[in-house]
Write an enzyme that holds these catalytic residues in place. Structure first.
Site, PDB file in Angstrom:
ATOM      1  N   TRP A 236       0.807  -1.219   0.000  1.00  0.00           N
ATOM      2  CA  TRP A 236       0.000   0.000   0.000  1.00  0.00           C
ATOM      3  C   TRP A 236       0.842   1.271   0.000  1.00  0.00           C
ATOM      4  O   TRP A 236       0.295   2.354  -0.152  1.00  0.00           O
ATOM      5  CB  TRP A 236      -0.862  -0.006   1.275  1.00  0.00           C
ATOM      6  CG  TRP A 236      -0.055  -0.406   2.484  1.00  0.00           C
ATOM      7  CD1 TRP A 236       0.038  -1.665   3.017  1.00  0.00           C
ATOM      8  CD2 TRP A 236       0.840   0.414   3.249  1.00  0.00           C
ATOM      9  NE1 TRP A 236       0.927  -1.677   4.077  1.00  0.00           N
ATOM     10  CE2 TRP A 236       1.437  -0.409   4.234  1.00  0.00           C
ATOM     11  CE3 TRP A 236       1.199   1.764   3.203  1.00  0.00           C
ATOM     12  CZ2 TRP A 236       2.367   0.060   5.168  1.00  0.00           C
ATOM     13  CZ3 TRP A 236       2.125   2.235   4.131  1.00  0.00           C
ATOM     14  CH2 TRP A 236       2.700   1.394   5.090  1.00  0.00           C
ATOM     15  N   ASN A 237       2.157   1.186   0.219  1.00  0.00           N
ATOM     16  CA  ASN A 237       2.897   2.437   0.504  1.00  0.00           C
ATOM     17  C   ASN A 237       3.048   3.348  -0.721  1.00  0.00           C
ATOM     18  O   ASN A 237       3.023   4.560  -0.591  1.00  0.00           O
ATOM     19  CB  ASN A 237       4.247   2.140   1.176  1.00  0.00           C
ATOM     20  CG  ASN A 237       5.131   1.211   0.399  1.00  0.00           C
ATOM     21  OD1 ASN A 237       4.672   0.503  -0.495  1.00  0.00           O
ATOM     22  ND2 ASN A 237       6.406   1.192   0.716  1.00  0.00           N
TER      23      ASN A 237
ATOM     24  N   LYS B 266      -2.847  -8.686  -7.003  1.00  0.00           N
ATOM     25  CA  LYS B 266      -3.450  -8.794  -5.666  1.00  0.00           C
ATOM     26  C   LYS B 266      -2.824  -7.653  -4.865  1.00  0.00           C
ATOM     27  O   LYS B 266      -1.683  -7.731  -4.428  1.00  0.00           O
ATOM     28  CB  LYS B 266      -3.130 -10.159  -5.028  1.00  0.00           C
ATOM     29  CG  LYS B 266      -3.767 -10.322  -3.657  1.00  0.00           C
ATOM     30  CD  LYS B 266      -2.773  -9.993  -2.573  1.00  0.00           C
ATOM     31  CE  LYS B 266      -3.330  -9.994  -1.179  1.00  0.00           C
ATOM     32  NZ  LYS B 266      -4.113  -8.790  -0.821  1.00  0.00           N
TER      33      LYS B 266
ATOM     34  N   GLU C  55      10.801  -8.010  -3.724  1.00  0.00           N
ATOM     35  CA  GLU C  55      11.359  -6.727  -3.297  1.00  0.00           C
ATOM     36  C   GLU C  55      10.824  -6.507  -1.884  1.00  0.00           C
ATOM     37  O   GLU C  55       9.649  -6.211  -1.696  1.00  0.00           O
ATOM     38  CB  GLU C  55      10.906  -5.643  -4.274  1.00  0.00           C
ATOM     39  CG  GLU C  55      11.802  -4.421  -4.255  1.00  0.00           C
ATOM     40  CD  GLU C  55      11.323  -3.422  -3.236  1.00  0.00           C
ATOM     41  OE1 GLU C  55      11.800  -3.493  -2.083  1.00  0.00           O
ATOM     42  OE2 GLU C  55      10.483  -2.584  -3.585  1.00  0.00           O
TER      43      GLU C  55
ATOM     44  N   CYS D  51      10.505   1.286   1.596  1.00  0.00           N
ATOM     45  CA  CYS D  51      11.547   0.268   1.781  1.00  0.00           C
ATOM     46  C   CYS D  51      12.931   0.878   1.595  1.00  0.00           C
ATOM     47  O   CYS D  51      13.882   0.473   2.246  1.00  0.00           O
ATOM     48  CB  CYS D  51      11.324  -0.886   0.815  1.00  0.00           C
ATOM     49  SG  CYS D  51      11.006  -0.366  -0.864  1.00  0.00           S
TER      50      CYS D  51
ATOM     51  N   GLU E 114      13.412  -3.321  10.528  1.00  0.00           N
ATOM     52  CA  GLU E 114      12.989  -2.233   9.652  1.00  0.00           C
ATOM     53  C   GLU E 114      11.974  -1.384  10.423  1.00  0.00           C
ATOM     54  O   GLU E 114      10.982  -1.909  10.936  1.00  0.00           O
ATOM     55  CB  GLU E 114      12.328  -2.793   8.388  1.00  0.00           C
ATOM     56  CG  GLU E 114      11.752  -1.694   7.527  1.00  0.00           C
ATOM     57  CD  GLU E 114      11.291  -2.152   6.150  1.00  0.00           C
ATOM     58  OE1 GLU E 114      10.668  -3.213   6.056  1.00  0.00           O
ATOM     59  OE2 GLU E 114      11.569  -1.423   5.181  1.00  0.00           O
TER      60      GLU E 114
HETATM   61  P1  NDP Z   1       2.720  -7.055   4.020  1.00  0.00           P
HETATM   62  O1  NDP Z   1       3.987  -7.552   3.491  1.00  0.00           O
HETATM   63  O2  NDP Z   1       1.976  -7.915   4.979  1.00  0.00           O
HETATM   64  O3  NDP Z   1       1.735  -6.749   2.787  1.00  0.00           O
HETATM   65  C1  NDP Z   1       2.183  -6.558   1.459  1.00  0.00           C
HETATM   66  C2  NDP Z   1       1.317  -7.384   0.504  1.00  0.00           C
HETATM   67  O4  NDP Z   1       1.511  -8.773   0.760  1.00  0.00           O
HETATM   68  C3  NDP Z   1      -0.174  -7.125   0.662  1.00  0.00           C
HETATM   69  O5  NDP Z   1      -0.792  -7.227  -0.600  1.00  0.00           O
HETATM   70  C4  NDP Z   1      -0.613  -8.267   1.566  1.00  0.00           C
HETATM   71  O6  NDP Z   1      -1.973  -8.540   1.457  1.00  0.00           O
HETATM   72  C5  NDP Z   1       0.236  -9.390   1.030  1.00  0.00           C
HETATM   73  N1  NDP Z   1       0.466 -10.505   1.933  1.00  0.00           N
HETATM   74  C6  NDP Z   1       0.717 -10.461   3.263  1.00  0.00           C
HETATM   75  N2  NDP Z   1       0.923 -11.695   3.736  1.00  0.00           N
HETATM   76  C7  NDP Z   1       0.786 -12.558   2.703  1.00  0.00           C
HETATM   77  C8  NDP Z   1       0.857 -13.970   2.562  1.00  0.00           C
HETATM   78  N3  NDP Z   1       1.108 -14.760   3.585  1.00  0.00           N
HETATM   79  N4  NDP Z   1       0.649 -14.502   1.344  1.00  0.00           N
HETATM   80  C9  NDP Z   1       0.386 -13.712   0.302  1.00  0.00           C
HETATM   81  N5  NDP Z   1       0.304 -12.363   0.363  1.00  0.00           N
HETATM   82  C10 NDP Z   1       0.506 -11.796   1.544  1.00  0.00           C
HETATM   83  O7  NDP Z   1       2.937  -5.636   4.617  1.00  0.00           O
HETATM   84  P2  NDP Z   1       2.099  -4.854   5.726  1.00  0.00           P
HETATM   85  O8  NDP Z   1       1.184  -3.942   5.016  1.00  0.00           O
HETATM   86  O9  NDP Z   1       1.462  -5.752   6.726  1.00  0.00           O
HETATM   87  O10 NDP Z   1       3.282  -4.044   6.422  1.00  0.00           O
HETATM   88  C11 NDP Z   1       4.079  -4.691   7.423  1.00  0.00           C
HETATM   89  C12 NDP Z   1       5.548  -4.379   7.247  1.00  0.00           C
HETATM   90  O11 NDP Z   1       6.001  -4.836   5.976  1.00  0.00           O
HETATM   91  C13 NDP Z   1       5.877  -2.891   7.231  1.00  0.00           C
HETATM   92  O12 NDP Z   1       5.951  -2.377   8.508  1.00  0.00           O
HETATM   93  C14 NDP Z   1       7.198  -2.920   6.488  1.00  0.00           C
HETATM   94  O13 NDP Z   1       8.228  -3.269   7.361  1.00  0.00           O
HETATM   95  C15 NDP Z   1       7.009  -4.010   5.473  1.00  0.00           C
HETATM   96  N6  NDP Z   1       6.596  -3.475   4.148  1.00  0.00           N
HETATM   97  C16 NDP Z   1       7.538  -3.286   3.193  1.00  0.00           C
HETATM   98  C17 NDP Z   1       7.191  -2.736   1.986  1.00  0.00           C
HETATM   99  C18 NDP Z   1       8.195  -2.516   0.920  1.00  0.00           C
HETATM  100  O14 NDP Z   1       8.021  -1.607   0.107  1.00  0.00           O
HETATM  101  N7  NDP Z   1       9.235  -3.331   0.820  1.00  0.00           N
HETATM  102  C19 NDP Z   1       5.828  -2.309   1.695  1.00  0.00           C
HETATM  103  C20 NDP Z   1       4.884  -2.589   2.744  1.00  0.00           C
HETATM  104  C21 NDP Z   1       5.285  -3.139   3.914  1.00  0.00           C
HETATM  105  P3  NDP Z   1      -3.029  -7.998   2.552  1.00  0.00           P
HETATM  106  O15 NDP Z   1      -2.959  -6.521   2.535  1.00  0.00           O
HETATM  107  O16 NDP Z   1      -4.325  -8.529   2.069  1.00  0.00           O
HETATM  108  O17 NDP Z   1      -2.590  -8.578   3.871  1.00  0.00           O
END
Ligand code: NDP
Length: 453
Positions: free
Chosen positions: A129-130, A153, A227, A261, A358
């Site tokens: 979402w970021n 997704k 990533e 990130c 992080e």
């Molecule tokens: P997530 O990694 O949980 O979410 C990112 C995506 O992955 C969303 O579409 C989420 O779906 C999906 N997802 C989560 N778990 C699974 C799974 N087991 N199988 C398949 N898809 C999955 O990030 P969060 O939003 O919960 O943020 C938590 C932390 O992640 C942050 O604090 C940060 O540290 C890190 N993050 C890093 C990012 C980057 O740019 N590298 C971006 C966002 C977060 P759904 O929303 O439906 O759960």
């Protein structure tokens, strides 16, 4: 699925989640469309991607406002994000043919041997979402122009953005099914990945999400690009331009509310310039405005979700309990909504959350080191390896230090940023594979050898 405006706490909209049969229909459509789309000449695909850039241009305000509403991005940064997506479309519209030009190899007399780049098929993208538009477009544009079709997704808190991105490609004139949004929770993803019609997957997000997707993809022998997170070092050497480093460093840590990130997270400063840098850096951080994300001059809006800010606060508190010192900020603002101020920590003990995890919000850890070697060692003392920024007035020294840092992208006298012309990705627990530029478009192609006698 309900979306909540993080700045106001109001429900923005609600959406019907895709059922198993909706997902099955989408996969069938993806497979059918792939057969058609791969036969469209590359030049025509480039033109359609250029048209997607035009759709973004025509709807920039609407899409920017949607991001601000769904995840609290300050409106000026939301406009910049849509403009960057336009640039991405223009870049691949102009360069895809050159990137995918067949490569000829030395071969026996009378034969011709070349590598051609065929598309692989439907690619699943799990996105965060970021940067709701940029992250999704960053996968979609190169993979679509290469002849693949996309299934998105998106994160559950940005379904409006997910549907708007589908609309961009539909309005540009790509065939129906070339890019589809699946409004599905992450519990549905294993089945999608295991389906034979999906050929590969890419994920941007947290380590746990990356491991889950890579493990299911691995069981099904499907290629992935990941990533993931980062704890990027921002190294200030003793000959750096301190004003420039402090100003850029404050922005590198705090833009997008620190939810990036590739944000600079650990500031590693030569002891000779530590006091000067810290004073200037804190001054720059304190000058940033936190508030209503719809106002043009707001620098930081709310954190995207209240729970994420609670997690951030727990990490800060645990670090302070371990001995870290709060120079500025350090707790949520006293107002409704998840507003967190730019925060600077010093004396950060090894192994506490602010040192080793992080921190996905506006919290900087600042360290003093005795020399260049110690700076490099501290920069590499992390499980992550996404980006790094090095500050020195000596370009050769900067290049030398950059080469010794274990990261996918290193920048000297510049903040870490993604750019359509430049490969982007990480090493270690920050993931693998590359996005953008030529390596990005070649991640999901069949590098097919053609030998002609
Ligand atoms: P997530 O990694 O949980 O979410 C990112 C995506 O992955 C969303 O579409 C989420 O779906 C999906 N997802 C989560 N778990 C699974 C799974 N087991 N199988 C398949 N898809 C999955 O990030 P969060 O939003 O919960 O943020 C938590 C932390 O992640 C942050 O604090 C940060 O540290 C890190 N993050 C890093 C990012 C980057 O740019 N590298 C971006 C966002 C977060 P759904 O929303 O439906 O759960």
């Amino acid at each position: 699925m309900e979306t909540v405006n993080p700045a106001t706490g109001e429900v923005v909209d609600s959406y019907e989640e895709a059922s198993a049969s909706d997902i099955d229909d989408a996969l069938a459509r993806a497979e059918d469309t792939f057969a058609e789309w791969r036969e469209v000449p590359l030049r025509e695909r480039e033109e359609l991607i250029a048209a997607a850039g035009d759709v973004l241009r025509d709807n920039e305000r609407e899409y920017a406002e949607l991001m601000t509403e769904e995840m609290g991005k300050p409106i000026s940064q939301a406009h910049s994000e849509i403009q960057k997506c336009q640039w991405l479309c223009d870049h691949y519209a102009q360069h895809a043919s050159e990137y995918l030009e067949p490569e000829t190899h030395p071969s026996p007399p009378g034969t011709t041997v070349e590598t051609v780049y065929d598309p692989m098929g439907p690619v699943l993208a799990v996105m965060p979402w970021n940067f709701p538009f940029w992250q999704a477009m960053r996968f979609a544009v190169p993979y679509l122009v290469a002849g693949n079709v996309g299934l998105l997704k998106h994160a559950s808190n940005v379904p409006g953005c997910a549907l708007a991105i589908e609309e961009v490609f539909d309005e540009a004139g790509l065939p129906e099914g070339a890019f589809q949004t699946l409004l599905a929770g992450s519990d549905k993803i294993d089945d999608v990945l295991a389906d034979d019609r999906v050929r590969a997957a890419t994920l941007t997000g947290s380590g746990p999400a990356g491991r889950a997707v890579a493990s299911t993809a691995g069981e099904n022998l499907k290629k992935t690009v990941l990533e993931l997170g980062g704890s990027d070092p921002f190294v200030v050497l003793d000959d750096a331009d301190i004003d420039a480093a402090a100003e850029t460093g404050a922005w590198a840590r705090n833009q997008n509310g620190g939810q990036s990130c590739i944000a600079a997270k650990r500031f590693i400063v030569h002891e000779n310039v530590y006091d000067e840098f810290l004073d200037r850096f804190v001054e720059e951080c304190e000058a940033l405005t936190v508030g209503d994300p719809t106002e043009e001059d707001t620098d930081l809006g709310p954190q995207a979700q209240a729970e994420l800010m609670d997690d951030l606060q727990e990490q800060v508190e645990a670090s302070v309990d371990a001995g870290a010192n709060v120079v500025t900020g350090g707790e949520p603002l006293d107002r409704d909504g998840p507003f967190y101020p730019p925060t600077v920590l010093t004396d950060v003990p090894e192994g506490c959350p602010a040192d080793s995890e992080e921190l996905f919000g506006p919290v900087a850890s600042v360290y003093s080191v005795g020399d260049e070697e110690a700076a490099i060692a501290k920069a590499n003392d992390t499980e992550f390896g996404l980006g790094a920024s090095i500050w020195t007035e000596d370009r050769e020294r900067g290049q030398h230090v950059a080469r010794r840092i274990d990261a996918g992208c290193t920048y000297v006298n510049q903040l870490t940023k993604s750019d359509p012309r430049v490969p982007f990705g990480g090493v270690k627990n920050s993931g693998y594979g590359r996005e953008l530029s030529e390596p990005g478009i070649k991640e999901f192609v069949n590098r097919k050898t053609v030998w002609i006698e």
